[in-house]
Design a protein around this motif. Sequence first.
Motif, PDB file in Angstrom:
ATOM      1  N   GLU A 113     -10.871  -1.378  -1.488  1.00  0.00           N
ATOM      2  CA  GLU A 113      -9.955   0.395  -1.370  1.00  0.00           C
ATOM      3  C   GLU A 113      -8.628   0.127  -1.419  1.00  0.00           C
ATOM      4  OE1 GLU A 113     -11.725   3.036   1.232  1.00  0.00           O
ATOM      5  OE2 GLU A 113     -13.575   2.077   0.695  1.00  0.00           O
ATOM      6  N   ILE A 114      -7.923  -0.986  -1.165  1.00  0.00           N
ATOM      7  CA  ILE A 114      -6.753  -1.922  -0.800  1.00  0.00           C
ATOM      8  C   ILE A 114      -6.298  -2.582  -1.583  1.00  0.00           C
ATOM      9  CG2 ILE A 114      -4.600  -1.528   0.348  1.00  0.00           C
ATOM     10  CD1 ILE A 114      -6.340  -0.527   2.721  1.00  0.00           C
ATOM     11  N   GLY A 115      -6.631  -3.819  -1.700  1.00  0.00           N
ATOM     12  CA  GLY A 115      -5.767  -4.758  -2.059  1.00  0.00           C
ATOM     13  C   GLY A 115      -6.926  -5.885  -1.736  1.00  0.00           C
ATOM     14  N   SER A 150      -1.019   4.229  -2.210  1.00  0.00           N
ATOM     15  CA  SER A 150      -2.396   4.094  -1.393  1.00  0.00           C
ATOM     16  C   SER A 150      -2.850   4.788  -0.910  1.00  0.00           C
ATOM     17  CB  SER A 150      -2.489   3.175  -0.929  1.00  0.00           C
ATOM     18  OG  SER A 150      -4.185   2.826  -0.112  1.00  0.00           O
ATOM     19  N   CYS A 151      -4.605   5.738  -0.868  1.00  0.00           N
ATOM     20  CA  CYS A 151      -4.581   7.205  -0.307  1.00  0.00           C
ATOM     21  C   CYS A 151      -5.737   6.907   1.154  1.00  0.00           C
ATOM     22  CB  CYS A 151      -4.956   8.204  -1.386  1.00  0.00           C
ATOM     23  SG  CYS A 151      -6.432   7.700  -2.230  1.00  0.00           S
ATOM     24  N   ALA A 152      -6.004   5.414   1.422  1.00  0.00           N
ATOM     25  CA  ALA A 152      -6.429   4.731   2.038  1.00  0.00           C
ATOM     26  C   ALA A 152      -6.114   5.325   3.756  1.00  0.00           C
ATOM     27  CB  ALA A 152      -6.459   3.281   2.223  1.00  0.00           C
ATOM     28  N   GLY A 191       1.499  -1.124  -0.058  1.00  0.00           N
ATOM     29  CA  GLY A 191      -0.090  -0.123  -0.222  1.00  0.00           C
ATOM     30  C   GLY A 191       0.491   1.139   0.140  1.00  0.00           C
ATOM     31  N   LYS A 211       2.551   1.808  -4.031  1.00  0.00           N
ATOM     32  CA  LYS A 211       2.019   2.200  -4.532  1.00  0.00           C
ATOM     33  C   LYS A 211       0.894   3.337  -4.307  1.00  0.00           C
ATOM     34  CE  LYS A 211      -2.319  -1.109  -3.287  1.00  0.00           C
ATOM     35  NZ  LYS A 211      -2.785  -1.957  -4.134  1.00  0.00           N
TER      36      LYS A 211
END
Length: 283
Positions: free
Chosen positions: A264-266, A203-205, A198, A201
């Motif tokens: 949302e993430i993977g 991730s904006c989570a 995350g 890459k």
Amino acid sequence: MKNILVTGANGQLGSCFRKHGKKYSNLSFDFKSSRELDISNFAEVDRLFSSQSYDFCINAAAYTNVEKAESEKEKAFQINAEAAGKLAEVCAANQVKMIHFSTDYVFDGSKTEPYLETDEVNPINIYGASKLAGERQITEVIDEHLIFRTSWLYSEFGHNFFCTILKKAAERASLNITTTQLGTPTNANDLAKYVLDGIQKDSCATGIYHFSNLGQATWYDFAEEILNYSGKIDQVDLNKTGYFKTLAQRPEYSVLSKEKAIKEIGEIKDWRKSLQDLIDEVV
């Protein structure tokens, strides 16, 4: 290059971050064991952040002994709540995103379908209460936070159910394993890789997510799968039991819904597949 502080670096989860971190060429790590950085020593935390620049703080430091927490409430809350909250304050002041880990034990086990992130929390033991208090302190002081609630963590590192079952098999022991709790075994290696993927890459989570492997099992199911797949099932006398005496009350059902994290993430592995992969690697 992203600079990442990992606290609790010699613990089970911290060891998994150390193991897999070297595979990410664009991530730079500062691993701190509990001896090198006591997160409950606020002056020590302040000094570190004033001398180093980080983009992320992965807080793998925690009080994790569910049984001892019943008699060490102050210590559990000091590490899991107060220290986590202070770390969040320092991260906020230095514009560092904080990644933290909580537990399925924030729930009371009264549901019969997987718990959502939005479900009512109601811990029934001190450990769960201390982790919930930590969640709340973090969310109150820092917007850039990512909290993963996880369950039944195991790996080849430290003291955990996976290592204990293999040790008992080597001793040709008799085992009575409970069938009364339903949850999901989670390979700590998978959680570490999920977090690092995350970050890599971008991730904006943010917020609270559930992460465990897919599927569900009892502790007996987990033990049986370890022994079967490792070829050690004939080395132990394995028995089911509906009774397992503990100081801390455990939720009877603590399966977590991973729909939000997957969307949302993977993607996330099935618990049996992940367990088999680890056994193939280390046994």
